[in-house]
Scaffold this active site. Sequence first.
Site, mmCIF file in Angstrom:
data_model
loop_
_atom_site.group_PDB
_atom_site.id
_atom_site.type_symbol
_atom_site.label_atom_id
_atom_site.label_comp_id
_atom_site.label_asym_id
_atom_site.label_seq_id
_atom_site.Cartn_x
_atom_site.Cartn_y
_atom_site.Cartn_z
ATOM 1 N N GLU A 127 13.474 -33.357 -13.408
ATOM 2 C CA GLU A 127 14.810 -33.675 -13.908
ATOM 3 C C GLU A 127 14.706 -34.184 -15.451
ATOM 4 O O GLU A 127 13.733 -34.915 -15.687
ATOM 5 C CB GLU A 127 15.632 -34.220 -13.094
ATOM 6 C CG GLU A 127 15.690 -34.011 -11.695
ATOM 7 C CD GLU A 127 16.558 -35.148 -10.769
ATOM 8 O OE1 GLU A 127 17.150 -35.801 -11.311
ATOM 9 O OE2 GLU A 127 16.126 -35.004 -9.610
ATOM 10 N N LYS A 138 15.585 -37.112 -17.817
ATOM 11 C CA LYS A 138 15.873 -38.264 -17.966
ATOM 12 C C LYS A 138 17.104 -38.499 -19.122
ATOM 13 O O LYS A 138 16.667 -38.863 -20.146
ATOM 14 C CB LYS A 138 14.800 -39.232 -18.287
ATOM 15 C CG LYS A 138 14.992 -40.894 -18.037
ATOM 16 C CD LYS A 138 13.714 -41.597 -17.690
ATOM 17 C CE LYS A 138 14.060 -42.928 -17.542
ATOM 18 N NZ LYS A 138 14.839 -43.800 -18.451
ATOM 19 N N TYR A 167 22.883 -37.508 -10.117
ATOM 20 C CA TYR A 167 21.615 -37.011 -9.867
ATOM 21 C C TYR A 167 21.207 -37.664 -8.607
ATOM 22 O O TYR A 167 19.991 -37.435 -8.181
ATOM 23 C CB TYR A 167 20.584 -37.226 -10.788
ATOM 24 C CG TYR A 167 20.491 -38.548 -11.342
ATOM 25 C CD1 TYR A 167 20.158 -39.540 -10.693
ATOM 26 C CD2 TYR A 167 21.095 -38.878 -12.738
ATOM 27 C CE1 TYR A 167 20.262 -40.785 -11.369
ATOM 28 C CE2 TYR A 167 20.958 -40.006 -13.428
ATOM 29 C CZ TYR A 167 20.666 -41.005 -12.577
ATOM 30 O OH TYR A 167 20.587 -42.329 -13.164
ATOM 31 N N LYS A 196 7.837 -40.936 -20.053
ATOM 32 C CA LYS A 196 8.715 -41.096 -21.350
ATOM 33 C C LYS A 196 8.217 -40.332 -22.385
ATOM 34 O O LYS A 196 6.791 -40.509 -22.616
ATOM 35 C CB LYS A 196 8.776 -42.748 -21.515
ATOM 36 C CG LYS A 196 9.291 -43.742 -20.277
ATOM 37 C CD LYS A 196 10.945 -43.716 -20.631
ATOM 38 C CE LYS A 196 11.563 -44.840 -20.267
ATOM 39 N NZ LYS A 196 11.359 -45.891 -20.866
ATOM 40 N N CYS A 250 30.023 -48.073 -60.936
ATOM 41 C CA CYS A 250 29.653 -46.858 -60.142
ATOM 42 C C CYS A 250 28.294 -46.025 -60.886
ATOM 43 O O CYS A 250 28.405 -45.957 -62.267
ATOM 44 C CB CYS A 250 30.967 -45.849 -60.319
ATOM 45 S SG CYS A 250 30.760 -44.386 -59.781
ATOM 46 N N CYS A 297 34.177 -47.222 -55.472
ATOM 47 C CA CYS A 297 34.590 -46.968 -56.811
ATOM 48 C C CYS A 297 36.088 -46.513 -56.933
ATOM 49 O O CYS A 297 36.427 -45.656 -56.315
ATOM 50 C CB CYS A 297 33.831 -45.830 -57.424
ATOM 51 S SG CYS A 297 34.424 -45.217 -58.875
ATOM 52 N N CYS A 300 36.857 -40.559 -61.324
ATOM 53 C CA CYS A 300 35.493 -40.622 -61.148
ATOM 54 C C CYS A 300 35.093 -39.069 -60.814
ATOM 55 O O CYS A 300 35.331 -38.714 -59.776
ATOM 56 C CB CYS A 300 35.016 -41.651 -59.917
ATOM 57 S SG CYS A 300 33.329 -41.624 -59.766
HETATM 58 S S1 IVH Z 1 16.631 -41.438 -10.329
HETATM 59 C C1 IVH Z 1 15.769 -44.623 -7.250
HETATM 60 N N1 IVH Z 1 17.221 -39.454 -12.142
HETATM 61 O O1 IVH Z 1 16.781 -43.974 -15.565
HETATM 62 C C2 IVH Z 1 15.917 -43.480 -8.215
HETATM 63 N N2 IVH Z 1 17.278 -41.829 -12.783
HETATM 64 O O2 IVH Z 1 14.417 -45.667 -15.733
HETATM 65 C C3 IVH Z 1 16.648 -43.991 -9.324
HETATM 66 N N3 IVH Z 1 18.087 -41.969 -15.287
HETATM 67 O O3 IVH Z 1 18.189 -46.724 -13.717
HETATM 68 C C4 IVH Z 1 16.851 -43.345 -10.558
HETATM 69 N N4 IVH Z 1 18.310 -39.780 -15.746
HETATM 70 O O4 IVH Z 1 19.618 -45.230 -15.176
HETATM 71 C C5 IVH Z 1 17.010 -40.901 -12.044
HETATM 72 N N5 IVH Z 1 17.754 -37.745 -13.583
HETATM 73 C C6 IVH Z 1 17.460 -39.095 -13.319
HETATM 74 C C7 IVH Z 1 17.887 -39.930 -14.384
HETATM 75 C C8 IVH Z 1 17.758 -41.386 -14.111
HETATM 76 C C9 IVH Z 1 18.332 -41.282 -16.237
HETATM 77 C C10 IVH Z 1 17.875 -43.529 -15.686
HETATM 78 C C11 IVH Z 1 18.603 -44.033 -14.527
HETATM 79 C C12 IVH Z 1 17.534 -45.307 -14.043
HETATM 80 C C13 IVH Z 1 16.466 -45.290 -15.162
HETATM 81 C C14 IVH Z 1 15.261 -45.629 -14.624
#
Ligand code: IVH
Length: 678
Positions: free
Chosen positions: A118, A120, A227, A315, A409, A427, A432
């Site tokens: 998924e 993030k 999610y 990341k 200016c 200005c 201008c």
């Molecule tokens: S799952 C136990 N799914 O990322 C599972 N987190 O670094 C917990 N986040 O605190 C999170 N998109 O705020 C999950 N598709 C996603 C996410 C997601 C963003 C954030 C969330 C979490 C943080 C962890």
Amino acid sequence: MEQATTQEALRKRLDELRQLLNEYAYQYYVLDKPTVADSEYDRLYHELETIEADYPEWINPESPTQRVGDQLLDGFEKVRHAEAMYSLGNAFSEEEVDAFIDRVFKQAESDQIQFMCECKIDGLAVALTYEEGRFIRGATRGDGIVGEDITTNLRTIKSLPLQLRQPITAEIRGEVYMPKKSFLALNEERDALGLVPFANPRNAAAGGLRQIDPKAVAKRNLNLFLYSGVYTESFSPVSQANLFEALEAAGLRTNSLRRLCSTKEEVRDFLRTISDQRHDLSYEIDGIVIKVNDVSTQQALGFTVKAPRWAIAYKFPAQVETTTVREVEWTVGRTGVVTPTAIMDPIALAGTTVQRASLHNIDFIQALDLRLNDQITVHKAGDIIPEVTSVLVDKRTEDSVPLDIPSHCPECKAELIRAEGEVALRCVNPICPAQKLAQLSHFVSRNAMNIMGLGVKVIEQLLTKGFIKDPADLYYLTEEDFLQLANTKEKSAKKYYTAIQGSKTNSLERLIFGLGIRHVGAKAAQLLAQSFETMANLQLASNEQIERIDGIGEMISQSVVSYFGQTESLELIKRLIEADVNMIYQGITLAEQADTDSYWAGKTVVLTGSMETYGRSEAKVMLETLGAKVTGSVSKKTDILVAGEAAGSKLNKAQDLGITVMNEEEFLRSIEKSEKSE
Ligand code: IVH
């Protein structure tokens, strides 16, 4: 008896309206697939408001009218989560993701495991509590055990269902975020107001959710994706894929950019695909979350102290680059604000080559202690606008040069002003040329008068040759005038001329926006045009009248009133009128259905007592469609009092004031006549 049936019918209508509005909002905000025009939604919403105003006892928290509270909050209470909200372990390379997958295979003693990959979302985690389908509480993550109750603010998010489509009792979790577009607009506004801009959409969203004024939260245009959840009897998906199906069936918004993968190669392919696409998304993501799909496998793997063993966050490499600043350019905008831009050695950043980055204002430069030839870090705000984020002061060399803050200016050499409490350098020379150029470019731009082809170069020449000074002059230009510009042949001259002439018939909102009144963006211009319908009406409007428009506040109204208070503005409009530029709104007006020819148009009416044929709400809606304004109490401003049976003090007062009083029969006859004359 009659009264009772009318009430029953109204009650039924109320339920019907709520259902319809919820369905339309769901289609629009959750599915992103609207099926009705905004005006239809607005009409039904208004009808619902009218009924609720008459029967406040029927209002419930799930009503679509109850999203934005008007009370200021006095802080946020602590709430304990149903289960701890864990964070995730991180992987900073594809190899680390592979290692995670191998670990899962080993610990689960199987290599037949599916992973849900998924996006993030770069926002902040929230937990929503639903009881039998009703949204009862929303909280921030906090320290994972205890968060803050932000229910009132979360309710302003239009894609968050106040009522689910199924009677689920569960805590549903997800991410609140600010779309890139809203973030950029917010920072632009903050820049204009001399406020410190937010560093990224996540901070802007977090700041948004912690505001004490729900109305201000609503303006931030936040959104969310769900999610995960704390499973219960009424909500017990067997896999992450199944969870998404369940969330969607309940009417909750999910992100469709996800993929079920069975091998390392498939996971890697997804990472790369999303990584390439991510700058085109409407929201920011900072990585990919990879989760074991099957819930029983998740449970078998369990948690470490901090994070689940069955999920990891990959990341993306940080999108901050280091480069050297060579020059600072000061540009004059259309309101005269002079803004600094860093000119740097080119760098590759978030998908493009970047050589210029915003420095916002003098305060920002001074806080950074920026000097020429300094090494700086640069990122892209909202993934789009390059911004300088820091100066590497310890890398500073001998050849660094302190910056000169301009006192005059850069274009017209007039002295720059820094108003008290403002960070902006301005200005204020009304003639201008740089401001003129920016104003004219704005006037011809796509969302304003949309005069196609008339680029900055052409406008610049028209200005320097003295052919134009302001937007009205454009309409007096001939094809011959254009032929005198460099590189302009007959074909182009004709094109410019035709485009300008063609813009004369534009609807009013384009012109209002094009005038460049401070704080009046395209949306406000639309609302103003819709409400006032003609430029003449708008010119005469008072602060109160302007602020009565939903969505327009004090800042805009003051700016509009002060704009029309200036002789230069009135002169400009006069010349636009003389040039035959349209001054009338041509879309659907606010008084859309209102019949302005009717007997009732423009009249202020009070209803009192009970009537046999119509309930008060119905009568009210009917009168409003005929153009009347229905108010609650009798005053000198009242034109007509409609008095049903058992009318009391209002009737006496109306008689005292000599106001026209109608009984039910007279009222019915008049309504009938008005309807026929339509
Ligand atoms: S799952 C136990 N799914 O990322 C599972 N987190 O670094 C917990 N986040 O605190 C999170 N998109 O705020 C999950 N598709 C996603 C996410 C997601 C963003 C954030 C969330 C979490 C943080 C962890």
